[in-house]
Design an enzyme around this catalytic site. Structure first.
Site, mmCIF file in Angstrom:
data_model
loop_
_atom_site.group_PDB
_atom_site.id
_atom_site.type_symbol
_atom_site.label_atom_id
_atom_site.label_comp_id
_atom_site.label_asym_id
_atom_site.label_seq_id
_atom_site.Cartn_x
_atom_site.Cartn_y
_atom_site.Cartn_z
ATOM 1 N N TYR A 234 -32.964 50.785 28.582
ATOM 2 C CA TYR A 234 -31.501 51.253 28.983
ATOM 3 C C TYR A 234 -31.242 51.655 30.458
ATOM 4 O O TYR A 234 -30.750 52.881 30.508
ATOM 5 C CB TYR A 234 -31.255 52.346 27.786
ATOM 6 C CG TYR A 234 -31.867 51.989 26.618
ATOM 7 C CD1 TYR A 234 -30.874 51.041 25.982
ATOM 8 C CD2 TYR A 234 -32.762 52.625 26.032
ATOM 9 C CE1 TYR A 234 -31.522 50.791 24.425
ATOM 10 C CE2 TYR A 234 -33.194 52.401 24.645
ATOM 11 C CZ TYR A 234 -32.350 51.224 24.238
ATOM 12 O OH TYR A 234 -32.854 51.011 22.571
ATOM 13 N N TYR A 360 -29.159 54.483 13.826
ATOM 14 C CA TYR A 360 -29.682 53.540 14.821
ATOM 15 C C TYR A 360 -30.764 52.672 14.183
ATOM 16 O O TYR A 360 -31.671 53.101 13.601
ATOM 17 C CB TYR A 360 -30.541 54.352 16.203
ATOM 18 C CG TYR A 360 -31.155 53.430 16.997
ATOM 19 C CD1 TYR A 360 -30.449 52.746 17.830
ATOM 20 C CD2 TYR A 360 -32.673 53.287 17.240
ATOM 21 C CE1 TYR A 360 -30.985 51.985 18.767
ATOM 22 C CE2 TYR A 360 -32.933 52.431 17.737
ATOM 23 C CZ TYR A 360 -32.385 51.575 18.737
ATOM 24 O OH TYR A 360 -33.000 50.650 19.515
ATOM 25 N N ASP A 461 -34.208 51.794 6.318
ATOM 26 C CA ASP A 461 -35.101 51.649 7.530
ATOM 27 C C ASP A 461 -35.796 52.845 7.745
ATOM 28 O O ASP A 461 -35.517 53.662 8.284
ATOM 29 C CB ASP A 461 -33.893 51.546 8.538
ATOM 30 C CG ASP A 461 -34.577 51.183 9.978
ATOM 31 O OD1 ASP A 461 -35.942 51.308 9.931
ATOM 32 O OD2 ASP A 461 -33.574 50.952 10.897
ATOM 33 N N LYS A 490 -43.173 50.770 14.309
ATOM 34 C CA LYS A 490 -43.711 52.001 14.993
ATOM 35 C C LYS A 490 -44.933 52.395 14.730
ATOM 36 O O LYS A 490 -45.796 51.593 15.101
ATOM 37 C CB LYS A 490 -42.744 53.058 14.886
ATOM 38 C CG LYS A 490 -41.405 52.467 15.779
ATOM 39 C CD LYS A 490 -40.533 53.966 15.966
ATOM 40 C CE LYS A 490 -39.111 53.702 16.424
ATOM 41 N NZ LYS A 490 -39.131 53.695 18.027
HETATM 42 N N1 PLP Z 1 -35.134 51.394 13.237
HETATM 43 C C1 PLP Z 1 -35.239 52.717 13.571
HETATM 44 C C2 PLP Z 1 -34.865 53.741 12.657
HETATM 45 C C3 PLP Z 1 -35.645 53.013 14.864
HETATM 46 O O1 PLP Z 1 -35.770 54.380 15.258
HETATM 47 C C4 PLP Z 1 -36.046 51.898 15.747
HETATM 48 C C5 PLP Z 1 -36.348 52.141 16.751
HETATM 49 O O2 PLP Z 1 -36.293 53.254 17.593
HETATM 50 C C6 PLP Z 1 -35.701 50.549 15.376
HETATM 51 C C7 PLP Z 1 -35.468 50.400 14.257
HETATM 52 C C8 PLP Z 1 -36.173 49.366 16.324
HETATM 53 O O3 PLP Z 1 -37.488 49.293 16.578
HETATM 54 P P1 PLP Z 1 -37.931 48.432 17.758
HETATM 55 O O4 PLP Z 1 -37.684 49.541 18.789
HETATM 56 O O5 PLP Z 1 -39.413 48.095 17.283
HETATM 57 O O6 PLP Z 1 -37.513 46.994 17.721
#
Ligand code: PLP
Length: 641
Positions: A234, A360, A461, A490
């Site tokens: 970013y 997000y 998610d 993660k």
């Molecule tokens: N989903 C959530 C809740 C996240 O916090 C993130 C990243 O911060 C993602 C998806 C995207 O993951 P990545 O950065 O490994 O593509």
């Protein structure tokens, strides 16, 4: 600023003697050289101090070690016996000052490279943290080759450069000594200096050639190249924000060219066991040697199967069908694709996704479409992103009393669109990068009920919340609500490498597979064996450290230590869940400015928006947590944002 770290194959190889001889060799060349020993054990009276030998070479070279410990054993045990706790950061700072202020600093270790300094950190970690080339001192005698080759391998595997090997106390007339030298030459390509039993002055003469020829300048990371050619997250390619040059990371620390930083970010949720965990490294190395990667089309392997079994043993029993992929964002794409393919075979008119504001889910196109429409990237891609149906941000915080008012509104919106909605997707309990917000679990109960009522799927998610961060293994288990599809990433590999997965229920898999249907996704690195092996080990470790107890303790400490921030008028909210501590202020922070402040304080904390937050690793000590929280309080008090 440059130097060498003088280490040895074992104790009594003559490190101090060699260091003194090198000191003399550099001084004879009129170089600004100092020799130090940051930790000395086996010290009983001021005359037994090793560094007196340096003083005999140069009277001005009279620096007391940072830690003087009585017992002649490893620093870790000697410190334990003396009732002292060695602070690795202080050792680094002590060495850093000499490195900063002298042309060449010779830093003598204690014992060999795997000698422990603290329960978790060794001499090798110190060498890596200081980012120095080593000089390996070996006592030339029977058995030396084995010790030398093991040390060389360990140093090279750790990415440490060996500037020279010094074969000390060599007897030219001894057949074994001579054959050791010859054999070592066939195995080590660099400089080998052979020292007989002699005086310092003679040894300095022999080492003079090395001192004269060896480039002593430590190679710096080319920050100009970085600024001009590398895009960071970013940021503008033309006027990027400042980046700090990291040379290594271990446990709670990130090592930079300007010193060690106590880490508060776990590298955006993922390094939940600290950096460079030895057991994870061992699992990775074993798998690297066995089979780093093979395609998953038409082949399978033990790491994928064993990790799958482990995941299913932890997840709610209805989640049973696993899809391995590369990153969190991709796992969200796969989850959305699953939901759409499910509905194509069931309710083809359902082509929309519903979600809550403030979310997000990643930076790929499907994921961007369901991120918060204001804070997210919708304005950049309007007309391009698939339109989602947005519900209000859940306003009742986790732990507060619940009321149904907001749910009634959400219900109305959802039911008005029931024929279109294929799935509802949310980050359960914790909205991360969209605002670090913790909301009431009753929203999730509502989403479960309404999804069933509308014949839509529920997707959680858990890329950020998965693997212990909230205090439970998953936010779905913490809230007692089971989705139809879950995404994980993660901390899946404890921050070792990018990896993610999607786990769906049999109901979802059956419907996607109806009439010979197949899930249309298959990335090249799907189920990468290396990532699977690392993930399996990291989950085992998370369980073994008893993460629930550890995270509960962290929660208690963060709550207590961050509470002081509430006194500042610009602080709107202080909130803590599990190993996440957030201080929200009334204005957006200047990221570069506040980060600079934190770096000056020796911590790595990178706020965003109005949130100054920490998410330490699960084995961070109380003292480390206090340091992080105190840094946040100071940043606010000094208005460093
Ligand atoms: N989903 C959530 C809740 C996240 O916090 C993130 C990243 O911060 C993602 C998806 C995207 O993951 P990545 O950065 O490994 O593509």
């Amino acid at each position: 600023m440059s130097g060498f770290f003088i280490t040895a194959t074992n104790t009594d190889a003559g490190k101090t003697f060699v260091t003194a001889a090198l000191l003399k060799a550099f001084l004879d060349l009129k170089r600004d050289c100092v020799a130090i020993k940051p930790i000395q054990s086996g010290f009983n009276d001021p005359n037994s101090i090793d560094t007196k030998i340096y003083k005999s070479v140069n009277p001005k070279n009279d620096f007391a070690p940072k830690y003087l410990l009585k017992k002649p054993t490893s620093p870790h045990y000697a410190a334990l016996c003396d009732g002292v706790e060695i602070d690795f950061g202080e050792v680094l700072n002590y060495c850093g000052e000499f490195l900063e202020n002298h042309e060449i600093s010779l830093i003598e270790g204690a014992g060999g490279i795997y000698v422990p300094i603290t329960p978790n950190l060794t001499m090798l970690d110190l060498i890596k943290a200081l980012n120095l080339e080593t000089i390996l001192v070996c006592k030339n005698e029977l058995g030396m080759l084995n010790h030398a080759l093991l040390s060389i391998e360990a140093l090279q595997n750790s990415g440490v450069k060996i500037a020279a090997i010094v074969l000390n106390l060599s007897d030219e007339n001894d057949e074994i000594c001579a054959s050791n030298v010859e054999f070592l030459k066939t195995k080590f390509d660099g400089e080998i200096c052979v020292l007989p039993k002699c005086e310092i002055a003679k040894a300095a003469q022999i080492l003079a050639k090395f001192a004269k020829n060896h480039k002593t300048k430590t190679e710096k990371i080319d920050l100009n190249f970085d600024r001009e050619h590398l895009w960071h997250p970013y940021t503008s390619a033309l006027s990027p924000l400042k980046s700090y040059a990291a040379t290594g990371a271990k446990g709670s620390y990130i090592f930079t060219e300007n010193g060690a930083l106590l880490d508060g970010m776990s590298s955006w949720w993922c390094a939940c066991l600290g950096y460079a965990n030895d057991e994870i490294k061992a699992a990775a190395t074993a798998q690297l040697n066995q089979m780093p990667h093979i395609m998953f089309g038409g082949l399978t392997h033990a790491p994928a199967v064993n990790l799958g079994k482990k995941l299913l043993s932890l997840l709610p029993s209805s989640l049973s069908q696993i899809f391995y992929c590369d990153s969190g964002s991709v796992s969200v794409e796969v989850a959305l694709k699953m939901a759409f393919q499910y509905q194509q075979n069931r309710n083809p008119s359902k082509t929309k996704i519903a979600t809550i504001r403030g979310g997000y889910h990643g930076d790929t196109f499907g994921a961007m479409g369901i991120c918060d429409p204001v804070n997210g990237m919708h304005h950049l891609f309007s007309g391009i992103l698939q339109e989602a149906i947005f519900l209000e941000k859940p306003e009742i915080p986790y732990g507060s009393e619940f009321n149904d008012a907001q749910i009634s509104k959400m219900r109305e919106t959802l039911l008005a669109n029931r024929d279109k909605i294929a799935a509802i997707i949310v980050e359960p309990l914790v909205q991360g990068a969209g605002g670090m917000w913790f909301y009431h679990e009753n929203y999730l109960k509502f989403f479960r009920e309404i999804a069933d009522e509308m014949d839509a799927l529920l997707i959680f998610d858990e890329v950020a919340t998965g693997f212990g961060r909230t205090g439970e293994m998953f936010a779905c288990t913490k809230s007692g609500v089971t989705p139809d599809i879950i995404t994980l990433g993660k901390a899946l590999t404890a921050g070792t490498m990018s990896f993610a997965c999607v786990v769906a229920s049999k109901k979802v898999a059956n419907m996607v597979s109806l009439n010979g249907g197949v899930l249309m996704h298959g990335p090249t690195f799907m189920a990468n064996p290396l990532a699977c092996a690392v993930a399996l080990k990291s989950i085992e470790l998370i369980e073994r450290i008893n993460f629930r107890e550890k995270v509960a303790k962290i929660e208690e400490i963060l709550r207590r230590e961050l509470a002081v921030c509430a006194q500042f008028s610009e602080v709107c909210d202080v909130r803590v869940m599990g190993a996440i501590g957030v201080v929200e202020i009334s204005q957006n922070v200047n990221v570069e400015k506040i980060q600079e402040f934190f770096v000056k304080m020796g911590v790595f904390i990178r706020p965003f928006g109005r949130n100054i937050y920490v998410m330490p690793h699960f084995t961070a000590s109380e003292a480390e947590l206090k340091t992080l929280c105190a840094a946040i309080a100071q940043a606010i008090e000094k208005k460093a944002y």
